[in-house]
Design a protein around this motif. Structure first.
Motif, PDB file in Angstrom:
ATOM      1  N   ILE A 270      24.724  -5.751 -28.147  1.00  0.00           N
ATOM      2  CA  ILE A 270      23.997  -5.108 -27.046  1.00  0.00           C
ATOM      3  C   ILE A 270      24.282  -3.614 -27.026  1.00  0.00           C
ATOM      4  O   ILE A 270      23.370  -2.789 -26.866  1.00  0.00           O
ATOM      5  N   TYR A 296      28.020  -9.548 -17.710  1.00  0.00           N
ATOM      6  CA  TYR A 296      26.630  -9.486 -18.152  1.00  0.00           C
ATOM      7  C   TYR A 296      25.706  -8.967 -17.055  1.00  0.00           C
ATOM      8  O   TYR A 296      24.665  -8.373 -17.359  1.00  0.00           O
ATOM      9  N   GLU A 297      26.079  -9.169 -15.805  1.00  0.00           N
ATOM     10  CA  GLU A 297      25.283  -8.576 -14.731  1.00  0.00           C
ATOM     11  C   GLU A 297      25.363  -7.046 -14.794  1.00  0.00           C
ATOM     12  O   GLU A 297      24.344  -6.354 -14.732  1.00  0.00           O
ATOM     13  N   GLY A 300      23.569  -5.881 -17.978  1.00  0.00           N
ATOM     14  CA  GLY A 300      22.118  -5.958 -17.808  1.00  0.00           C
ATOM     15  C   GLY A 300      21.587  -4.840 -16.952  1.00  0.00           C
ATOM     16  O   GLY A 300      20.538  -4.240 -17.252  1.00  0.00           O
ATOM     17  N   ILE A 310      16.863  -6.754 -21.149  1.00  0.00           N
ATOM     18  CA  ILE A 310      17.482  -7.878 -21.849  1.00  0.00           C
ATOM     19  C   ILE A 310      16.791  -9.167 -21.419  1.00  0.00           C
ATOM     20  O   ILE A 310      16.704  -9.476 -20.222  1.00  0.00           O
ATOM     21  N   ALA A 312      16.783 -13.323 -22.009  1.00  0.00           N
ATOM     22  CA  ALA A 312      17.717 -14.346 -22.490  1.00  0.00           C
ATOM     23  C   ALA A 312      17.216 -15.752 -22.190  1.00  0.00           C
ATOM     24  O   ALA A 312      16.528 -15.993 -21.194  1.00  0.00           O
ATOM     25  N   SER A 337      24.189 -15.806 -20.572  1.00  0.00           N
ATOM     26  CA  SER A 337      24.081 -14.620 -19.745  1.00  0.00           C
ATOM     27  C   SER A 337      22.792 -14.553 -18.930  1.00  0.00           C
ATOM     28  O   SER A 337      22.588 -13.646 -18.130  1.00  0.00           O
ATOM     29  N   ALA A 338      21.916 -15.566 -19.131  1.00  0.00           N
ATOM     30  CA  ALA A 338      20.616 -15.545 -18.464  1.00  0.00           C
ATOM     31  C   ALA A 338      20.730 -15.652 -16.947  1.00  0.00           C
ATOM     32  O   ALA A 338      19.810 -15.248 -16.227  1.00  0.00           O
ATOM     33  N   SER A 340      22.481 -13.967 -14.988  1.00  0.00           N
ATOM     34  CA  SER A 340      22.743 -12.670 -14.345  1.00  0.00           C
ATOM     35  C   SER A 340      21.456 -12.130 -13.735  1.00  0.00           C
ATOM     36  O   SER A 340      20.411 -12.152 -14.382  1.00  0.00           O
ATOM     37  N   SER A 342      20.283  -9.297 -13.424  1.00  0.00           N
ATOM     38  CA  SER A 342      19.689  -8.182 -14.160  1.00  0.00           C
ATOM     39  C   SER A 342      19.332  -8.534 -15.595  1.00  0.00           C
ATOM     40  O   SER A 342      19.045  -7.647 -16.402  1.00  0.00           O
ATOM     41  N   VAL A 343      19.345  -9.830 -15.929  1.00  0.00           N
ATOM     42  CA  VAL A 343      18.899 -10.326 -17.238  1.00  0.00           C
ATOM     43  C   VAL A 343      17.730 -11.266 -16.987  1.00  0.00           C
ATOM     44  O   VAL A 343      17.818 -12.170 -16.154  1.00  0.00           O
ATOM     45  N   TRP A 428      10.099  -5.035 -16.529  1.00  0.00           N
ATOM     46  CA  TRP A 428      10.401  -6.315 -15.878  1.00  0.00           C
ATOM     47  C   TRP A 428       9.326  -6.621 -14.826  1.00  0.00           C
ATOM     48  O   TRP A 428       8.755  -7.724 -14.794  1.00  0.00           O
TER      49      TRP A 428
END
Length: 454
Positions: A270, A296-297, A300, A310, A312, A337-338, A340, A342-343, A428
């Motif tokens: 990443i 990961y949050e 992301g 990102i 996921a 990590s999905a 999170s 922000s992902v 997004w």
């Protein structure tokens, strides 16, 4: 997982529907700093807790961290992300948190992640089986207990021109091809001799110990690269299966040829992708851990702030066709990590635009843990690398998983980025606003089926 009690966070292992299989930990710790940019302060924070042998991603050209060269260090800092992986016992991890004051957001165990789909692992075998069972059950569901067993024609199917996934997501009618946009696929690597990718702009890097190059010895990564970035006109005359045929490609090998890798490799990938200005990162990987990872949050969110989205895979831990299971096992949950916030978390649909039997559901009561969008993820045709004559042409294969839905979303995101000149948070929002709403619960499909710009 904020450090409210000033203790390093120990997330529990995820519950597997067939066996309670805790997610694997490496024994190292992932430290998230409050300030992403001040590396000298990060080094000082670690040293104040007795972590003296520290290396940085900035020590490597293009921030392409050579993982083998970090093995003897006590910590490696990923400069673009503001995180570090530290070799320490739990007592030392607590010292880092307490000594840092407000300079550290969290200290979490490092996990091992797995490819969420594709052969070579339990997830693929269960996902494929459950996908077949799921379709079979639906074909018979309306027939009652008597005898009406005529199979309905699916809403979508591969044809001579396009894979069913490109048809369902409207890539087949989009004038955009992702020109000027860079997609980073972090996975098991790529088969660089694949005839469909001759002449493509591909930059690669291995972040896996013992793998000198990003060559794919598994197949999962090659399949994901193909779906996200495959050619407009495949060399063999196969249907078009790739979304963004003119996108530039970054291939980061963060999983081994056995389909697994740790947080160090994934964060290194990443960090490299963000440093090299990828607009989209596709990660068809994860760990069955229901708690949201603060690492990961934060990563992301910082990537979004840098104009990088990102995407996921939500996970394949659902067993929807097993009606006797309790709901928490039958429907599964979105893992790291999905999960999170922000992902962007991606669920899988089949050719009937029904939720795949293996596709994880949003986890109620968890901030994050939500499905954000859905994409084609059952019997998805894409590029392949291993000689498997029993499957026809060795350069192509159809497989199932939320892994297969994720690169559809990444590729379509590149089309929207080209069409609307949007990145990061704006990308997004565009993806979710333009998705096709569905009759299925939002807990399963989020905002609905992704749609390409027309």
């Amino acid at each position: 997982m904020l450090p409210e009690n000033q203790q390093p966070t120990e997330a529990s292992g995820g519950l597997n529907a067939e066996v309670d299989r805790p997610a694997q930990k490496t024994g190292r710790w992932v430290v998230t700093f409050a300030d992403a940019g001040d590396q000298s302060a990060h080094v000082a924070t670690l040293r104040s807790a007795g972590v003296s042998n520290v290396v940085s991603s900035l020590d490597f050209q293009g921030q392409a961290v050579q993982v083998a060269q970090t093995e003897s260090s006590d910590a490696v800092i990923f400069s673009e992300l503001g995180v570090a992986v530290v070799s320490a016992d739990p007592a030392r991890a607590s010292e880092i948190l307490s000594a840092a004051g407000g300079a550290v957001v969290s200290v979490e165990p490092e996990y091992v992640h797995h490819a969420l789909g594709g052969p070579g692992g339990d997830e693929y075998l269960r996902g494929y089986r459950d996908g077949v069972n799921d379709v079979s059950a639906r074909l018979l569901a309306d027939a009652g207990a008597s005898s009406a067993r005529e199979a309905r024609a699916p809403k979508f199917a591969d044809d001579a021109q396009f894979s069913w996934g490109l048809q369902a997501s409207c890539v087949s009618t989009s004038p955009f091809l992702g020109a000027g946009i860079t997609i980073a696929v972090l996975d098991t690597g790529f088969t660089f001799g694949h005839p469909d990718f001759a002449g493509r702009d591909i930059t690669s890097q291995s972040f896996v110990q013992g793998a000198a190059t990003a060559e794919d010895g598994h197949g999962h990564g090659t399949h994901c690269v193909g779906t996200a970035c495959g050619p407009q006109n495949p060399a063999s005359g196969m249907p078009r299966y790739g979304c963004a045929s003119e996108a530039s490609i970054l291939v980061g090998k963060v999983l081994s040829d056995q389909g697994s890798g740790d947080d160090t490799s994934i964060l290194a990938g990443i960090n490299w992708a963000v440093a090299n200005r990828a607009e989209i990162i596709s990660m068809s990987i994860g760990a069955d851990v229901p708690e949201v990872s603060q690492v990961y949050e934060v990563v992301g969110r910082r990537a979004l702030n840098r104009g990088c989205l990102i995407v996921a895979a939500a996970g394949n831990n659902a067993r929807r066709d097993q009606l006797s299971l309790p709901p928490e096992q039958r429907f599964g949950f979105v893992g790291i990590s999905a999960n999170s916030p922000s992902v962007l978390a991606v669920a899988a649909l089949d050719e009937e635009l029904e939720i795949a039997a293996f596709s994880a559901r949003s986890l109620a009561g968890v901030h994050g843990g939500n499905i954000d969008i859905a994409g084609p993820g059952v019997r998805v045709l894409s590029s392949w690398n291993l000689p498997r004559p029993e499957h026809g042409d060795q350069h192509y294969r159809s497989i199932s998983g939320t892994s297969m839905a994720t690169p559809h979303v990444a590729g379509v995101a590149a089309l929207w980025s080209q069409a609307r000149h949007v990145t990061g948070r704006h990308l997004w929002t565009t993806l979710t606003q333009q998705a096709q709403r569905m009759r299925l619960p939002s807990a399963d499909v989020g905002c609905g089926l992704l749609q390409a710009p027309q």
